[in-house]
Scaffold this motif. Structure first.
Motif, short mmCIF file in Angstrom:
data_model
loop_
_atom_site.label_atom_id
_atom_site.label_comp_id
_atom_site.label_asym_id
_atom_site.label_seq_id
_atom_site.Cartn_x
_atom_site.Cartn_y
_atom_site.Cartn_z
N ARG A 251 0.81 -1.22 0.00
CA ARG A 251 0.00 0.00 0.00
C ARG A 251 0.85 1.27 0.00
O ARG A 251 0.45 2.28 -0.57
N ASP A 252 2.00 1.22 0.63
CA ASP A 252 2.85 2.41 0.66
C ASP A 252 3.38 2.71 -0.75
O ASP A 252 3.41 3.85 -1.18
N THR A 259 -8.25 -3.35 -0.10
CA THR A 259 -8.50 -4.69 0.45
C THR A 259 -8.98 -5.63 -0.65
O THR A 259 -8.58 -6.80 -0.72
N GLN A 366 2.83 -0.84 4.63
CA GLN A 366 2.18 0.45 4.79
C GLN A 366 3.11 1.41 5.53
O GLN A 366 3.98 0.98 6.30
N LEU A 371 -0.18 4.21 9.77
CA LEU A 371 -0.48 3.29 10.87
C LEU A 371 -0.65 4.05 12.18
O LEU A 371 -1.51 3.70 13.00
N VAL A 374 -4.15 5.51 12.15
CA VAL A 374 -5.18 4.49 12.40
C VAL A 374 -5.21 4.14 13.89
O VAL A 374 -6.28 3.98 14.48
N MET A 420 -8.52 5.13 4.28
CA MET A 420 -7.23 4.55 4.66
C MET A 420 -7.35 3.75 5.95
O MET A 420 -6.80 2.65 6.09
N THR A 421 -8.11 4.29 6.92
CA THR A 421 -8.32 3.59 8.19
C THR A 421 -9.08 2.29 7.97
O THR A 421 -8.70 1.22 8.47
N ASP A 423 -9.30 0.56 5.21
CA ASP A 423 -8.48 -0.40 4.47
C ASP A 423 -7.47 -1.08 5.38
O ASP A 423 -7.26 -2.29 5.32
N THR A 424 -6.82 -0.29 6.25
CA THR A 424 -5.80 -0.85 7.14
C THR A 424 -6.39 -1.92 8.05
O THR A 424 -5.87 -3.04 8.16
N THR A 427 -7.61 -4.97 6.09
CA THR A 427 -6.48 -5.78 5.61
C THR A 427 -5.92 -6.65 6.73
O THR A 427 -5.55 -7.81 6.52
N LEU A 460 1.17 -1.20 15.92
CA LEU A 460 0.60 -2.03 14.86
C LEU A 460 0.16 -3.39 15.43
O LEU A 460 -0.91 -3.90 15.08
#
Length: 861
Positions: A251-252, A259, A366, A371, A374, A420-421, A423-424, A427, A460
């Motif tokens: 993703r980065d 996702t 990511q 992160l 999130v 983004m939140t 998706d994180t 995922t 994380l």
């Protein structure tokens, strides 16, 4: 009269097998009447020689193009001249493919004339005595090699073209003229580029082609050889050869990955490996036609066919069942049928052990800043009783490490959360599902880019615990990526605070005390310049190794594109063979991408050869460490001084007021986003004005390579060498070059990068009112670096020690020189803006030339 230079056997073979055959098939190719323009193939040799002659005379691209049409095609208007240039581009793109194919078809004769560094030389070493063989077996029980395919847009042939290239290589091996003729015609009529940008799933599918067609066969063949020769035990679940995969998980690197993308790519990898198994199974079924096995064979067939060709709604990992069925067949063959065809069953058994139901491990990556955001969002949600005070963000790093709660929850974010939140967190949940469907190894690594502190990793981990994962069964490896010069300096301290942290210590114990750390990647060179990037990574490795050994951690370094192995596309295996005992080297992990995939792993032969060389490098360097590869205090001080000098010069260049503008005006930088070879934007913060820090490293490197200046691969090296020479340390540098594999590899790769530079193309800027001084500054550093390298190596030309590689680069550069001239001509037209109504056409000219230049580069600086 001087006597002619005597060529080595390898050079003579290269001339006969590659140069002569390319000229022969190229002449055939140029007679093919493509695109209703019969005289394009006839005109192209004249255009190529005109470009060579005029570039040598330092003519500007505009002068070269105008004088060509005036001399060879007088009387046609400007629009028709542009049409002719587009036709030239089409031919040259295919000439690049033809040269690649001829070179690859000759690999067995050229690449393998010297078996040093191959598996064969390892076997010869083992043959010396039983003790040596046992030592190698012991090393193999701890050693691992992981190649990770990434989707960086430095080469992107469509699958249709890749198929033609594969067939063409095969036809060229046998000089099958009729087939070559037909394939060249097919090549001429097949589009080389996509009309629309590929999606991340398209990029994944393009790289899966290599997994299916080369790696599947090459990796299993090497595994067979290792099993045959050495004592390899499966019981401890240690895998020597591993494959990794970034498209669909990174993703980065690509903000367009979602996702849904990850779901699709994981499903694709699973389906393709089952198709590979099914193809092998059909061979097995044709041979094993005996009584007592029918039901097992039928069950195997159903499993393989169903998973290879039918969409699965909620599949599960079938590796254990497949192994059980195959072992049952094997046992029956041994017991009842005199072991007939056991070798075929063994072959499929081995592949299922190697690739499971996942083929390659899908890494998730990511940025730490995402992160952190999130984590902050989650701590503010009432559903998670995080126990964190609202002022958590204001705590010091030490206080955060003792405050993170590591409490489990089953939290789902609200609809108001940003994409983004969502998706994180989605995922993180998805990784658990992928492990269920494809196996634990299918998705077990989370890479934190721009990792700056221990809390980046621990926070994380807490996100995982808040997303349904349990502490005792957290089957994920958390991998920091240290890339900037500053982050590399503090990397060892960050890891020590993790190794002593009670929770992380327990987690590592459950993961067999193994820690992978990624270093470098492309941004390191963009951040600190060539020498500083290499030296910072080297120093970080020494410090991180010492820290891991202090706490009994089994450490693996994962080298990104920006690390020493890949700069300049040099000899990766030499880099690994030159690791001193101060650096952990039992596990080799590296990214391969762009031209490296096709040039080094594009056929089963080349893939086998390059994988074997890496295995050899890892085993031999630990078996027989070269004492001179252990840099002493004086050598380290010398390289450090050079790195500092180089860094200062590179930073001054980056801060030059004309730096970004120069790239924008004279390279295709602004147009790279319109090139349909990648699904990612060329820069972060896409809507903002261009800033160097937002520019993606791959765009940065590509722009300099199109300029034929390759600044990231050499700038600052000459100045730093001159400084130490002026200080009377030249003999020390020469001694270091002769004795240190690390230092030699670093400078040899720099030479290769410079061999792909040609300042004559932009020599017209020497008289430009605005950019003359800036251009002269770049050219002066190139000239100085070249002079210092030649003096240091005692040679007359760059890469003199590697004549075949030097010749290969020279031929490629000659093939694409007309593309470079056309590109710079179009950029000159855009900069003058004399015909604004044609700007779209000039843009297209620039864009189309980029493909061929990049594809010919095979390992850009």
């Amino acid at each position: 009269m001087s006597s002619p230079v005597k060529l080595s056997y390898r050079e003579t073979t290269f001339n006969q097998e590659v140069v002569t055959r390319f000229e022969l098939y190229n002449s055939l190719f140029q007679t093919l009447p493509f695109y209703q323009v019969k005289d394009t193939g006839i005109l192209l040799p004249f255009f190529s020689s005109h470009c060579e002659k005029e570039t040598a005379a330092n003519s500007s691209p505009t002068e070269i193009i105008e004088s060509f049409f005036k001399k060879y095609v007088p009387g046609i208007d400007h629009q028709e001249q542009i049409n002719r240039m587009f036709r030239f581009i089409q031919y040259i793109e295919r000439q690049v493919v033809l040269f690649d194919a001829v070179e690859d078809s000759s690999f067995n004769k050229i690449g393998r004339t010297d078996d040093s560094g191959s598996l064969q030389s390892l076997l010869q070493l083992a043959a010396q005595s039983d003790k040596v063989r046992d030592d190698i077996s012991d090393k193999l029980k701890k050693f691992s090699l992981r190649l990770v395919l990434t989707a960086h847009p430095t080469q992107f042939y469509p699958g249709t073209v890749l198929g033609i290239i594969t067939d063409l290589i095969e036809a060229l091996k046998h000089n099958d003229l009729n087939n070559i003729d037909v394939l060249l015609q097919q090549l001429g009529k097949t589009p080389f580029f996509n009309k629309t940008s590929p999606t991340p799933v398209d990029e994944a599918a393009s790289l899966v082609w290599f997994l299916e067609n080369t790696f599947y066969h090459a990796i299993s063949a090497i595994q067979s050889k290792l099993e045959e020769e050495f004592d390899i035990d499966y019981a401890n679940d240690h895998q020597i050869l591993e494959l990794g995969f970034w498209p669909g998980g990174d993703r980065d690197g690509n903000p367009n990955v979602t996702t849904e993308t990850t779901v699709s790519v994981a499903s694709l990898l699973r389906q393709i490996i089952f198709r590979c198994y099914y193809r092998d199974f059909r061979v097995l079924k044709r041979r094993i036609t005996f009584r007592g096995i029918e039901k097992t064979i039928s069950r195997l067939e159903k499993l393989l066919y169903h998973n290879a060709f039918n969409n699965q709604s909620n599949p599960k990992d079938l590796q254990s069942e497949l192994l059980s069925l195959l072992n049952s067949v094997k046992q029956t063959l041994i017991t009842d049928h005199d072991s007939l065809f056991v070798n075929i069953v063994d072959g499929l058994l081995q592949k299922v052990r190697l690739f499971g139901c996942y083929f390659a491990t899908l890494d998730i990556r990511q940025d730490s800043r995402v992160l952190r955001s999130v984590f902050t969002y989650c701590t503010q949600q009432s559903q998670i009783k995080s126990g964190l005070a609202k002022e958590y963000e204001d705590l010091s790093e030490e206080e955060k490490l003792t405050t993170i709660p590591f409490n489990e929850a089953d939290f789902h974010c609200d609809e108001d959360a940003d994409d983004m939140t969502k998706d994180t967190l989605n995922t993180i949940r998805l990784m658990q599902q992928i492990q269920y469907s494809n196996g634990e190894k299918a998705c077990q690594r989370f890479i934190i880019s721009n990792c700056q502190r221990s809390s980046d990793i621990l926070q994380l981990i807490n996100l995982f615990l808040w997303s349904g994962w349990k502490k005792e069964s957290l089957s994920v490896d958390f991998m920091p990526l240290f890339e900037t010069v500053n982050d590399l300096t503090h990397a060892a301290q960050v890891m020590e605070s993790l190794y002593v942290h009670p929770f992380y210590k327990e987690h590592l114990k459950r993961r067999d005390n193994r820690q992978s750390i990624m270093l470098g990647f492309s941004d390191s060179t963009k951040d600190g310049g060539y020498l500083m990037a290499n030296w910072s990574i080297y120093k970080a490795k020494v410090e991180l190794t010492a820290m891991a050994r202090k706490y009994g951690i089994d450490l693996a370094f994962f080298d990104g594109r920006g690390g020493p192995p890949a700069r300049g596309g040099g000899k990766t295996h030499r880099f690994y063979a030159s690791m001193g005992t101060e650096i952990a080297n039992e596990h080799i992990q590296l990214t391969i991408q762009g031209q490296t995939v096709s040039s080094q792993y594009g056929s089963v032969e080349t893939a086998r050869f390059n994988v074997e060389q890496l295995i050899n490098a890892g085993i031999v360097s630990s078996l027989k460490p070269n004492e001179s590869d252990l840099l002493n205090k004086n050598s380290k001080a010398l390289i450090s001084e050079m790195a500092d000098e180089s860094y200062n010069l590179f930073m001054a260049l980056r801060q030059h007021p004309l730096f970004v503008e120069y790239l924008e005006k004279y390279s295709p930088l602004k147009l790279l986003s319109k090139i349909n070879i990648s699904s990612r934007p060329t820069k972060r913060n896409a809507d903002a004005q261009l800033k160097l820090e937002d520019l993606r490293a791959i765009s940065f490197v590509t722009s300099w390579s199109q300029l034929k200046q390759n600044i990231p691969g050499f700038y600052g090296v000459g100045t730093s060498l001159k400084k130490v020479k002026d200080e009377g340390k030249w003999e020390e540098v020469k001694q270091l070059y002769q004795s240190s594999g690390f230092f030699k590899t670093m400078l040899d790769n720099c030479s290769m990068s410079m061999s792909k530079s040609d300042f004559r193309v932009t020599a017209y800027l020497e008289h430009d009112k605005k950019f003359a001084a800036f251009w002269k500054m770049l050219k002066a550093e190139y000239d100085l670096t070249k002079a210092m390298l030649l003096e240091l190596t005692g040679t007359e030309v760059l890469m003199q020690e590697y004549p075949v590689e030097r010749r290969s680069i020279a031929i490629r550069e000659r093939i694409v020189l007309p593309l470079v001239i056309i590109q710079h001509y179009a950029l000159q037209c855009l900069n003058k803006n004399d015909h604004p109504e044609l700007n779209d056409v000039y843009n297209k000219l620039v864009i189309r030339t980029v493909y061929g230049i990049v594809n010919a580069g095979r390992n850009l600086a």
